[in-house]
Design a protein around this motif. Structure first.
Motif, mmCIF file in Angstrom:
data_model
loop_
_atom_site.group_PDB
_atom_site.id
_atom_site.type_symbol
_atom_site.label_atom_id
_atom_site.label_comp_id
_atom_site.label_asym_id
_atom_site.label_seq_id
_atom_site.Cartn_x
_atom_site.Cartn_y
_atom_site.Cartn_z
ATOM 1 N N VAL A 178 0.830 -1.195 0.000
ATOM 2 C CA VAL A 178 0.000 0.000 0.000
ATOM 3 C C VAL A 178 0.871 1.255 0.000
ATOM 4 C CG1 VAL A 178 -1.601 1.365 1.383
ATOM 5 C CG2 VAL A 178 -2.000 -1.083 1.073
ATOM 6 N N GLU A 179 1.879 1.261 0.871
ATOM 7 C CA GLU A 179 2.691 2.468 0.947
ATOM 8 C C GLU A 179 3.456 2.704 -0.344
ATOM 9 O OE1 GLU A 179 5.051 2.812 4.467
ATOM 10 O OE2 GLU A 179 5.871 4.766 3.877
ATOM 11 N N GLU A 180 4.081 1.653 -0.863
ATOM 12 C CA GLU A 180 4.753 1.750 -2.165
ATOM 13 C C GLU A 180 3.811 2.294 -3.240
ATOM 14 O OE1 GLU A 180 7.850 -2.064 -2.229
ATOM 15 O OE2 GLU A 180 5.947 -2.086 -3.344
ATOM 16 N N GLY A 181 2.656 1.639 -3.329
ATOM 17 C CA GLY A 181 1.673 2.007 -4.357
ATOM 18 C C GLY A 181 1.251 3.461 -4.215
ATOM 19 N N PHE A 182 0.957 3.843 -3.003
ATOM 20 C CA PHE A 182 0.507 5.215 -2.792
ATOM 21 C C PHE A 182 1.584 6.204 -3.199
ATOM 22 C CE2 PHE A 182 0.270 8.999 -0.056
ATOM 23 C CZ PHE A 182 -0.914 9.525 -0.542
ATOM 24 N N LYS A 183 2.797 5.903 -2.762
ATOM 25 C CA LYS A 183 3.894 6.805 -3.103
ATOM 26 C C LYS A 183 4.055 6.910 -4.617
ATOM 27 C CE LYS A 183 8.697 7.790 -2.025
ATOM 28 N NZ LYS A 183 9.827 7.472 -1.134
ATOM 29 N N ASN A 184 3.966 5.745 -5.243
ATOM 30 C CA ASN A 184 4.117 5.710 -6.694
ATOM 31 C C ASN A 184 3.063 6.575 -7.391
ATOM 32 O OD1 ASN A 184 3.292 4.444 -9.417
ATOM 33 N ND2 ASN A 184 5.399 3.714 -9.061
ATOM 34 N N ILE A 185 1.822 6.335 -7.000
ATOM 35 C CA ILE A 185 0.731 7.083 -7.633
ATOM 36 C C ILE A 185 0.841 8.574 -7.302
ATOM 37 C CG2 ILE A 185 -1.766 7.457 -7.625
ATOM 38 C CD1 ILE A 185 -1.992 4.387 -7.045
ATOM 39 N N TRP A 186 1.072 8.865 -6.037
ATOM 40 C CA TRP A 186 1.136 10.259 -5.618
ATOM 41 C C TRP A 186 2.213 11.020 -6.382
ATOM 42 C CZ3 TRP A 186 4.173 14.089 -3.875
ATOM 43 C CH2 TRP A 186 3.540 15.196 -3.271
ATOM 44 N N LYS A 187 3.350 10.376 -6.520
ATOM 45 C CA LYS A 187 4.452 11.064 -7.219
ATOM 46 C C LYS A 187 4.129 11.294 -8.687
ATOM 47 C CE LYS A 187 7.898 11.374 -4.020
ATOM 48 N NZ LYS A 187 9.349 11.421 -3.759
ATOM 49 N N GLN A 188 3.445 10.328 -9.269
ATOM 50 C CA GLN A 188 3.054 10.529 -10.674
ATOM 51 C C GLN A 188 2.043 11.659 -10.787
ATOM 52 O OE1 GLN A 188 4.576 9.508 -13.074
ATOM 53 N NE2 GLN A 188 5.548 7.551 -12.517
ATOM 54 N N ILE A 189 1.150 11.694 -9.840
ATOM 55 C CA ILE A 189 0.161 12.780 -9.864
ATOM 56 C C ILE A 189 0.874 14.133 -9.714
ATOM 57 C CG2 ILE A 189 -1.683 13.888 -8.517
ATOM 58 C CD1 ILE A 189 -2.846 11.106 -8.010
ATOM 59 N N ALA A 190 1.776 14.180 -8.790
ATOM 60 C CA ALA A 190 2.542 15.414 -8.601
ATOM 61 C C ALA A 190 3.280 15.761 -9.888
ATOM 62 C CB ALA A 190 3.518 15.255 -7.453
ATOM 63 N N ASP A 191 3.857 14.754 -10.483
ATOM 64 C CA ASP A 191 4.582 14.964 -11.733
ATOM 65 C C ASP A 191 3.667 15.577 -12.797
ATOM 66 O OD1 ASP A 191 7.015 14.541 -13.316
ATOM 67 O OD2 ASP A 191 5.709 13.206 -14.480
ATOM 68 N N PHE A 192 2.489 14.979 -12.924
ATOM 69 C CA PHE A 192 1.522 15.501 -13.904
ATOM 70 C C PHE A 192 1.163 16.948 -13.589
ATOM 71 C CE2 PHE A 192 -2.677 16.485 -15.462
ATOM 72 C CZ PHE A 192 -2.700 15.937 -16.730
ATOM 73 N N LYS A 193 0.838 17.219 -12.352
ATOM 74 C CA LYS A 193 0.378 18.556 -11.982
ATOM 75 C C LYS A 193 1.473 19.600 -12.179
ATOM 76 C CE LYS A 193 -3.532 17.391 -9.339
ATOM 77 N NZ LYS A 193 -4.856 17.979 -9.493
#
Lengths: 194, 194, 194, 194
Positions: D82-97
């Motif tokens: 969960v933590e890995e996944g969240f970090k992964n998704i969150w960072k991609q979202i940040a990247d997009f934004k």
DNA sequence: TATGAATGAGCGTTCATTCAT
DNA sequence: AATGAATGAACGCTCATTCAT
């Protein structure tokens, strides 16, 4: 009867579509694109058959006017007496107006509107010559009132447009007796009283 | 007579401009911008007086129809005999159609076109009640043919629209005698023959 | 409390009407005429109180922002500990956002939109100074993470706008416990872990 | 990769122009005529690709939301913790934004404004399902706080919009460390404390 | 102060017509 | 011959703003 050529079919489809759209919502609700769609044709294709929208409308008018006249005079011949002939023509006109409702509505709109070129209107009137001739004969024989053709037309043929409109709106229903009554009114109005 | 308020003047100018443009070129060639210009008003101002174009047209129609009716019945009273009364009304109608040409042409276009809401048309017809009542009386007295009002209208009033159009196009010229002839045709067509 | 002057009443009514219209359908559905009507004022009157529409919007924003800040800090005093103070302010902010829904929605729209002049936005931010000062104190005491104020704001106050929107759309319902949970998340995100 | 068809190019140009104008001046200052001009297309052409302005805006929103989601989840797989996944998704979202600034600003405006149909918003939310699923898993494992998804979103993803706005206005500058700090705040706010 | 009729630029949209295919 | 995407002028209508009262 010869089968219509493919392009004649398209032409007819365009004319039919134009009539259909114009009578239902008026000229301004009959865009070329809708006419094309209803005729299963591309918008550009219309311009292979007609110069522009005005030309299309004019041609539709003339075509229908011709078919109207053909119907009006199809059983008439000049050996008939004036009264016989008039009755014959009048009844055919009534028949056209009440059976070919769409076409008749279209003509009515055109004739009361600046939709059609004056020139095309003049052209369309020519088709009525046999009726005018008959009237002239009737006037020479003292059977028909001595007034101008416009007046005779106004009191015999033109009223049918009003009745047709009323029928269309379901304000009246029309049967054979109704037609006969209308005919008598037409005849009474133009016949020469002794 | 009270002087018209400034806003009533504008309203009238808008109505006049609408009539003028519609009769000359048809509904579709009477854009709001031209109506505004002709009425010496800015386009936006129209919408202070009318909800939208359709409303404008409807209101113009109703206003003219009312003034038409007022003219038609202005000298009529119910003490007149049926024939007297009919003649009186008919002549006033003819007078209106031939003198107030623009208004009459406008009505003719409206009545043969889907330009006007069906509802407004129904509304406009109400003004004719006195004529319908007179006809009813005539039918009860056996003076007028026993047919529906639509038919009586078709053969007496409606023909005038055709004559008016013809006059407008300078196909005919109309004088007192012409009117009298037309009246006789109208009367002949609806009077009960013995 | 002093009674509001007549003109202050109008001003307030205009501001309220503006908020009401903007939050329901957006800036482009809040025409001056509707604002005037809703405030029981003539369109022209608006221009006695505000230079133009942009000025009106800006002023509304600033006024609401000020009232927002007043609410946020009303119970706060600088003798509180950082955590106490933050909790106090945060809860008041939450209270404002969830009770004064319209005003809060308006601020949210303004803050995520080029609706407001950059200058007015800058002006509006100044009201938050006590919170920024508190944060600074917290950082100096090692109680709050050492990141810029934008970040602290983003993770404590800004999320409330999202929850408020969700509540407005009835996607969630909010009670005391919910608020408390939200507060903990805000605090957890900014507090310095040992 | 297939080359885009000519009409796909136009569609994309229209979307890009819409985004550009809306983020710079807001919905009400993005007239169709300007959108057309910026896309090097005639105004009428827009209506070959979109039903009307509202449809255009909705479609732009949905298209960007989809591309946003694609970016967010591109490296994620369900085998991650969960933590890995969240970090992964969150960072991609940040990247997009932070990289696709325009698109992100557009989404932010849409999400805080009545600009978009409620229906399209609902549609757009669906794209986030994998994140919601991940959160659910985290909650079942006792890793993530037991609060509703709206709250989790409010405190992890939504704050990025604020930072993005601040960056846009040059109030802050963002580097890798900044992102990492922000990530920690997001994670701290939602992780279950022991 | 306050009004509200009037303005007119500018909006979203339509549609007759063209032209590359 | 036939297409239909593209055009852009012109439409109906709105609305921020003004000004005579």
């Amino acid at each position: 009867m010869q089968p219509l050529s493919k392009s004649e079919i398209k032409r007819k489809a365009l004319i039919k579509a134009t009539v259909c759209l114009v009578i239902n919502n008026g000229f301004h609700a009959a865009p070329m694109s809708k006419i094309a769609k209803m005729a299963n044709v591309s918008p550009g294709t219309i311009y292979l058959y007609f110069e522009n929208k005005q030309d299309l409308i004019n041609k539709v008018y003339l075509e229908i006017k011709a078919s109207f006249a053909a119907h009006a005079f199809k059983d008439f011949n000049e050996q008939m007496t004036v009264e016989e002939g008039f009755k014959n023509i009048w009844k055919q006109i009534a028949d056209f107006k009440l059976m070919q409702v769409d076409e008749a509505l279209f003509l009515s709109q055109c004739d009361n509107t600046p939709m059609i070129d004056e020139e095309s209107k003049k052209e369309g009137i020519k088709h009525l010559q046999p009726l005018l001739d008959l009237w002239k004969r009737g006037q020479e024989q003292g059977v028909i009132k001595n007034c101008c053709h416009y007046m005779l037309y106004a009191y015999t043929v033109y009223p049918l447009a009003f009745l047709m409109n009323a029928k269309q709106k379901k304000d009246i229903t029309i049967n054979e007796q109704y037609i006969q009554d209308a005919y008598l009114m037409a005849w009474d109005s133009i016949k020469q009283s002794k």
